[in-house]
Write a protein that holds these residues in place. Sequence first.
Motif, mmCIF file in Angstrom:
data_model
loop_
_atom_site.group_PDB
_atom_site.id
_atom_site.type_symbol
_atom_site.label_atom_id
_atom_site.label_comp_id
_atom_site.label_asym_id
_atom_site.label_seq_id
_atom_site.Cartn_x
_atom_site.Cartn_y
_atom_site.Cartn_z
ATOM 1 N N LYS A 31 -79.162 -88.739 -106.447
ATOM 2 C CA LYS A 31 -80.205 -88.277 -107.354
ATOM 3 C C LYS A 31 -79.640 -88.107 -108.759
ATOM 4 C CE LYS A 31 -83.111 -85.235 -105.795
ATOM 5 N NZ LYS A 31 -83.759 -83.963 -105.334
ATOM 6 N N LEU A 32 -80.428 -88.547 -109.742
ATOM 7 C CA LEU A 32 -80.092 -88.380 -111.146
ATOM 8 C C LEU A 32 -81.066 -87.384 -111.755
ATOM 9 C CD1 LEU A 32 -78.528 -89.436 -113.741
ATOM 10 C CD2 LEU A 32 -80.451 -91.028 -114.033
ATOM 11 N N TYR A 33 -80.530 -86.410 -112.484
ATOM 12 C CA TYR A 33 -81.332 -85.441 -113.224
ATOM 13 C C TYR A 33 -81.273 -85.841 -114.694
ATOM 14 C CZ TYR A 33 -80.686 -82.649 -108.981
ATOM 15 O OH TYR A 33 -80.643 -82.206 -107.680
ATOM 16 N N VAL A 34 -82.414 -86.048 -115.330
ATOM 17 C CA VAL A 34 -82.424 -86.544 -116.705
ATOM 18 C C VAL A 34 -83.571 -85.911 -117.484
ATOM 19 C CG1 VAL A 34 -83.785 -88.571 -116.012
ATOM 20 C CG2 VAL A 34 -82.456 -88.634 -118.143
ATOM 21 N N GLU A 35 -83.316 -85.613 -118.748
ATOM 22 C CA GLU A 35 -84.387 -85.153 -119.620
ATOM 23 C C GLU A 35 -85.390 -86.288 -119.783
ATOM 24 O OE1 GLU A 35 -84.730 -81.995 -120.930
ATOM 25 O OE2 GLU A 35 -83.074 -81.612 -119.550
ATOM 26 N N SER A 36 -86.668 -85.998 -119.637
ATOM 27 C CA SER A 36 -87.677 -87.060 -119.649
ATOM 28 C C SER A 36 -87.663 -87.844 -120.955
ATOM 29 C CB SER A 36 -89.064 -86.472 -119.401
ATOM 30 O OG SER A 36 -89.390 -85.511 -120.392
ATOM 31 N N SER A 37 -87.335 -87.201 -122.066
ATOM 32 C CA SER A 37 -87.306 -87.893 -123.355
ATOM 33 C C SER A 37 -86.156 -88.891 -123.435
ATOM 34 C CB SER A 37 -87.191 -86.880 -124.497
ATOM 35 O OG SER A 37 -86.012 -86.097 -124.368
ATOM 36 N N ASN A 38 -85.178 -88.794 -122.511
ATOM 37 C CA ASN A 38 -84.027 -89.695 -122.522
ATOM 38 C C ASN A 38 -84.124 -90.809 -121.486
ATOM 39 O OD1 ASN A 38 -82.624 -86.788 -123.346
ATOM 40 N ND2 ASN A 38 -81.861 -88.523 -124.500
ATOM 41 N N LEU A 39 -85.249 -90.899 -120.781
ATOM 42 C CA LEU A 39 -85.412 -91.930 -119.762
ATOM 43 C C LEU A 39 -86.120 -93.147 -120.350
ATOM 44 C CD1 LEU A 39 -85.228 -92.886 -116.822
ATOM 45 C CD2 LEU A 39 -87.409 -91.715 -116.402
ATOM 46 N N LEU A 40 -85.482 -94.322 -120.233
ATOM 47 C CA LEU A 40 -86.090 -95.553 -120.740
ATOM 48 C C LEU A 40 -86.747 -96.358 -119.628
ATOM 49 C CD1 LEU A 40 -86.610 -97.582 -123.049
ATOM 50 C CD2 LEU A 40 -84.376 -98.596 -122.521
ATOM 51 N N ALA A 41 -86.038 -96.596 -118.504
ATOM 52 C CA ALA A 41 -86.589 -97.456 -117.453
ATOM 53 C C ALA A 41 -85.879 -97.200 -116.132
ATOM 54 C CB ALA A 41 -86.452 -98.921 -117.845
ATOM 55 N N THR A 42 -86.576 -97.533 -115.033
ATOM 56 C CA THR A 42 -85.989 -97.469 -113.700
ATOM 57 C C THR A 42 -86.471 -98.659 -112.889
ATOM 58 O OG1 THR A 42 -87.759 -96.290 -112.496
ATOM 59 C CG2 THR A 42 -86.228 -94.942 -113.785
ATOM 60 N N ASP A 43 -85.693 -99.031 -111.876
ATOM 61 C CA ASP A 43 -86.184 -99.993 -110.892
ATOM 62 C C ASP A 43 -87.483 -99.468 -110.299
ATOM 63 O OD1 ASP A 43 -84.317 -102.028 -111.012
ATOM 64 O OD2 ASP A 43 -82.940 -101.036 -109.636
ATOM 65 N N GLY A 44 -88.392 -100.393 -109.986
ATOM 66 C CA GLY A 44 -89.693 -99.988 -109.472
ATOM 67 C C GLY A 44 -89.626 -99.203 -108.179
ATOM 68 N N GLY A 45 -88.582 -99.410 -107.372
ATOM 69 C CA GLY A 45 -88.478 -98.736 -106.088
ATOM 70 C C GLY A 45 -87.891 -97.343 -106.145
ATOM 71 N N LEU A 46 -87.354 -96.930 -107.277
ATOM 72 C CA LEU A 46 -86.789 -95.586 -107.394
ATOM 73 C C LEU A 46 -87.909 -94.553 -107.486
ATOM 74 C CD1 LEU A 46 -83.827 -96.177 -109.881
ATOM 75 C CD2 LEU A 46 -83.671 -95.676 -107.440
ATOM 76 N N ARG A 47 -87.689 -93.401 -106.883
ATOM 77 C CA ARG A 47 -88.677 -92.325 -106.883
ATOM 78 C C ARG A 47 -88.391 -91.342 -108.021
ATOM 79 N NH1 ARG A 47 -86.702 -92.978 -101.947
ATOM 80 N NH2 ARG A 47 -85.490 -91.041 -102.031
ATOM 81 N N THR A 48 -89.437 -90.944 -108.725
ATOM 82 C CA THR A 48 -89.300 -89.945 -109.774
ATOM 83 C C THR A 48 -90.000 -88.663 -109.361
ATOM 84 O OG1 THR A 48 -91.268 -90.767 -110.919
ATOM 85 C CG2 THR A 48 -89.147 -91.665 -111.608
ATOM 86 N N GLY A 49 -89.536 -87.559 -109.906
ATOM 87 C CA GLY A 49 -90.133 -86.266 -109.593
ATOM 88 C C GLY A 49 -89.721 -85.244 -110.636
ATOM 89 N N THR A 50 -90.000 -83.982 -110.364
ATOM 90 C CA THR A 50 -89.587 -82.890 -111.237
ATOM 91 C C THR A 50 -88.867 -81.841 -110.405
ATOM 92 O OG1 THR A 50 -91.716 -81.765 -110.953
ATOM 93 C CG2 THR A 50 -91.485 -83.225 -112.853
ATOM 94 N N THR A 51 -87.951 -81.125 -111.043
ATOM 95 C CA THR A 51 -87.241 -80.069 -110.339
ATOM 96 C C THR A 51 -87.000 -78.897 -111.272
ATOM 97 O OG1 THR A 51 -85.316 -79.598 -108.923
ATOM 98 C CG2 THR A 51 -84.913 -80.891 -110.890
ATOM 99 N N PHE A 52 -86.919 -77.705 -110.704
ATOM 100 C CA PHE A 52 -86.685 -76.496 -111.481
ATOM 101 C C PHE A 52 -85.230 -76.440 -111.925
ATOM 102 C CE2 PHE A 52 -85.629 -71.890 -111.623
ATOM 103 C CZ PHE A 52 -86.517 -71.518 -112.615
#
Length: 210
Positions: free
Chosen positions: A87-108
């Motif tokens: 799992k990668l934790y990233v600030e949403s403003s710093n995300l450019l692209a992901t493979d279509g099969g990767l799952r995105t979500g939010t965490t505290f």
Amino acid sequence: MFRLQGSKVLAVDMTGDSVKAKNGSMVAYDGQMAFKKLTGGGEGLRGMVTRRLTGEQMTLMEVRGQGTCWFADRASEINLVNLQGDKLYVESSNLLATDGGLRTGTTFTGLRGASQGNGLFTTTIEGHGQAAIMSDGPAVVLRVSAQYPLTVDPGAYIAHQGDLRQSFQSGVTFRTLLGEGGGEAFQIRFEGDGLVYVQPSERNTIAGDV
């Protein structure tokens, strides 16, 4: 397949598969491509509600087709991250692209988010594939181990991965000592085993200069 052309343009070669990218980041393509705006950071209605409640904003589009598509955003530096079920934790403003099969979500993330004005949550990406993250200037990847914990300026933090624990703490920095701080200084401390991505530039923070 993700590849960099220079350090500020991402090229994605597609053969009928898809990629999720920051809305509006496509700069060119060849072949046949279809574009679709995604809701809730690509997580559907539930993701849209979750992100609205948490304040973690992210607008993505799905690109599907045959050919090559190029992405960039405001001449930001781009870094590729390979995920092997982790799992990668990233600030949403710093995300450019992901493979279509990767799952995105939010965490505290605790109080760290409050110090940045980005809410108490951050974006997660998990599965097998590649992600492209952005930084203001060339990013530095720092190793954290049991013997060497790491303390990071919250304004310079981009992302982290691995078996890491993070805590939010107040502290004194060189800028504070020089009288350049704007208030109480806060830092993020990482312990465990993993990688932390930082940029040579700082976001504005609510909690004061660090």
